[in-house]
Design an enzyme around this catalytic site. Structure first.
Site, PDB file in Angstrom:
ATOM      1  N   GLU A 194       3.983  50.681  -4.620  1.00  0.00           N
ATOM      2  CA  GLU A 194       3.040  50.278  -3.577  1.00  0.00           C
ATOM      3  C   GLU A 194       3.849  49.572  -2.503  1.00  0.00           C
ATOM      4  OE1 GLU A 194      -1.022  47.683  -2.903  1.00  0.00           O
ATOM      5  OE2 GLU A 194       0.532  46.931  -4.203  1.00  0.00           O
TER       6      GLU A 194
ATOM      7  N   ASP B 281       3.444  47.412  -8.442  1.00  0.00           N
ATOM      8  CA  ASP B 281       2.640  46.638  -7.502  1.00  0.00           C
ATOM      9  C   ASP B 281       3.512  46.044  -6.379  1.00  0.00           C
ATOM     10  OD1 ASP B 281      -0.025  45.418  -7.055  1.00  0.00           O
ATOM     11  OD2 ASP B 281       1.026  43.526  -7.363  1.00  0.00           O
TER      12      ASP B 281
ATOM     13  N   HIS C 236      -8.526  50.451  -5.690  1.00  0.00           N
ATOM     14  CA  HIS C 236      -9.322  49.265  -6.022  1.00  0.00           C
ATOM     15  C   HIS C 236      -9.221  48.173  -4.960  1.00  0.00           C
ATOM     16  CE1 HIS C 236      -5.245  48.472  -7.104  1.00  0.00           C
ATOM     17  NE2 HIS C 236      -5.505  47.178  -7.176  1.00  0.00           N
ATOM     18  N   ASP C 237      -8.406  48.383  -3.938  1.00  0.00           N
ATOM     19  CA  ASP C 237      -8.279  47.396  -2.860  1.00  0.00           C
ATOM     20  C   ASP C 237      -8.966  47.862  -1.580  1.00  0.00           C
ATOM     21  OD1 ASP C 237      -6.624  45.752  -4.436  1.00  0.00           O
ATOM     22  OD2 ASP C 237      -4.824  46.841  -3.798  1.00  0.00           O
TER      23      ASP C 237
ATOM     24  N   ASP D 265       0.681  49.734 -14.839  1.00  0.00           N
ATOM     25  CA  ASP D 265       0.833  49.046 -13.561  1.00  0.00           C
ATOM     26  C   ASP D 265       1.709  47.801 -13.749  1.00  0.00           C
ATOM     27  OD1 ASP D 265       0.299  47.988 -11.009  1.00  0.00           O
ATOM     28  OD2 ASP D 265      -1.787  48.674 -11.051  1.00  0.00           O
TER      29      ASP D 265
END
Ligand code: GLC
Ligand code: CA
Length: 536
Positions: free
Chosen positions: A242, A193, A316-317, A97
């Site tokens: 993302e 990200d 995870h968000d 990531d």
């Protein structure tokens, strides 16, 4: 080349909450190594693991202070190399990531900038005056004042996450080297990200509002991404960007193979259908019409244009999907399987977030002390300032906080859910005695075994991995239906998003049921029923 990821499924690990190998209550790389066989048993090809690089952990690793070293909390470089090699020998590849929109304020570059080193000040976005009243993603102003320099710097997220200045070519060179470093270690792909925020508008004097709104899909974003990808030679690897609040047009541009940008991207519009007036922290029941409209438009247009989606419900968000669009109670199993069917039969590469394959639910924390996330804690206070009572604010967090998906992975019904020898860094969901890997392994009808079937179907049927898609009218807005076609093959998928029997009409298909969560097929869809039928 594309087939590599079209028939593959990705598994996402949130390292801090996956598996703790040394009993300090924090998941780690050796914990991941100990579970690689489990991940392989799901049938997935790639594993995206959230950042474990050196970090002060203000945003749980999304504030990187050294891109080339491992946070000692998670292990060592040797552990990391072994983890990559072991996955490789099991036929899986890691996606690391890359947090390239910002660094930690403790990163050497920012520290040098703070000491007045002009070269490094150019790595970040400093201004003599605050250009606008922008709010940062975790609340508060996006511009912060540095008295020593008598300047303001931009941070779209926490103040400890200063944004990098992508107008400076040196920044590109530094970041490309980071990619080359991990590529040389044998990493098979990358997740980037908040990638569509890297190119800032030329004019920072904009109206007030959420900073990300003004920075998304900025003027040079496509150019920057293409350069990053082609100069590091990662065009042939699996890459996912993302893309916060991106548009369909940009999504297509980001992912068309001839553009040499990303293999796919994440967008989040489908997860905002319960945001009242677009505000994540204002509750509203999910709007199913919006949800269906999003999927039909994006899936069909991506398909027609040759773009490619990452398809997912969880990360995870995001709060847990069963708690959101399904049912944690009576129809827990049915709804988890229905939601899984819907996503895994779509056109795109499916992502499974740790615990999703078990039907893990929201945390149901009842006090502020139980929350760990900077966003949750900041928003609690913002909600109180907005006039909410404590219990109202806690109710909003219990539905919207990111910590809902960050509780430890539930491995067993034993001590600490098999996650750790000691108490974990964040509370374990009380339902672990019922929802856990051990229990579901021994049940043929479990959610876990259902996910395994879905992953396998994508490998077995080209109509799923490569077919085009069209949404169908089921005559009932709670029942979503679509068809996948390839040459003369046709697969019809029907999913009931309601907790009641629903009548449907106009969908005519006879053939073999590839997968479903009830037995038999008929014109009445039972609560949360899902069916995928291959015609013929
Ligand atoms: C992404 C990450 C999220 C993080 C943010 C800032 O949205 O997924 O966890 O807080 O970027 O880096
Ligand atoms: Ca540990």
């Amino acid at each position: 080349m594309l087939d590599k990821y079209k028939s593959s499924t990705v598994y996402q690990i949130y390292v801090k909450s996956f598996c703790d190998s040394n009993g300090d209550g924090i998941g780690d790389l050796n914990g991941i190594r100990s579970k690689l066989k489990y991940i392989q048993s799901l049938g997935v090809k790639y594993i995206w693991v959230t950042p474990f690089f050196c970090s002060p952990m203000i945003d749980n690793g999304y504030d990187v202070s050294d891109y080339r070293n491992i946070n000692p909390m998670f292990g060592t470089m040797e552990d990391c190399e072994k983890m990559i090699a072991e996955a490789d020998s099991l036929g899986m590849g890691f996606m690391f990531d890359m947090v390239f929109n910002h660094t930690s304020d403790k990163h050497e570059w920012f520290q040098r900038a703070l000491s007045g080193d002009e070269e490094y000040m150019k790595y970040y976005i400093f201004r003599d005056e605050k250009p606008a009243e922008w709010t940062a993603s975790f609340g508060g102003s996006a511009w912060d004042y540095v008295p020593e320099l008598n300047k303001w710097y931009l941070h779209l997220f926490a103040p400890e996450q200063p944004d990098l200045n992508w107008e400076n070519p040196k920044v590109h060179e530094e970041l490309k080297d980071v990619i080359r470093f991990w590529k040389a270690k044998g990493v098979k792909g990358f997740r980037f990200d908040v990638l569509n925020l890297i190119s800032k508008p030329e004019n920072l004097h904009q109206p007030s509002g959420a900073a990300t709104r003004f920075c998304k899909d900025g003027p040079r974003v496509h150019e920057f991404i293409r350069e990053l990808v082609t100069d590091t030679g990662i065009e042939d690897m699996i890459t996912v960007g993302e893309m916060a609040s991106t548009t369909l047009e940009n999504s297509i541009r980001y992912t068309k193979p001839e553009n040499h940008e990303m293999s796919m991207c994440f967008s989040f519009h489908h997860l905002k259908v319960g945001y009242k007036n677009g505000d994540k922290f204002s509750l509203m029941p999910p709007d199913l019409k919006m949800l269906r409209d999003y999927f039909s438009e994006w899936q069909e247009k991506m398909s027609d244009s040759g773009g490619w989606n990452a398809v997912f419900w969880c990360n995870h968000d995001q709060p847990r999907i069963v708690s959101r669009f399904g049912d944690e109670g009576q129809y827990w199993k049915e709804s988890a399987k229905m939601l899984a069917t819907f996503v895994h039969m779509l056109r795109g590469t499916p992502y499974i977030y740790q615990g999703e394959e078990l039907g893990m639910t929201n945390a149901h924390f009842t006090s502020l002390e139980e929350y760990r996330d900077v966003e949750a804690i900041n928003y609690y206070h913002i909600l109180i300032e907005r006039g909410n009572s404590e219990s109202e604010a806690l109710n909003v967090l219990s539905q919207r906080a990111r910590d809902n998906s960050r509780t430890p992975m539930q491995w067993t019904s034993g001590k600490n859910a098999g996650f750790s020898e000691s108490e974990s860094w964040i509370g374990i969901n009380g339902n672990y005695t019922r929802i856990n890997v051990e229990t579901e392994e021994s049940d043929d009808d479990s959610i876990l075994n259902y996910y395994r079937k879905l992953v396998q179907l994508r490998k077995d049927y080209r109509v799923i991995s490569e077919g085009s898609i069209k949404f169908l009218d089921s005559g009932n807005e709670k029942v979503f239906a679509y068809e996948r076609t390839l040459n003369d093959e046709r697969l019809v998928v029907i999913c009931n998003f309601s907790n009641e029997d629903e009548k449907i009409s106009g969908i005519d298909v006879k053939g073999k049921v590839l997968i479903g969560n009830y037995s038999g097929s008929h014109k009445i869809m039972r609560p949360y029923e899902a069916l995928a039928i291959l015609e013929g």
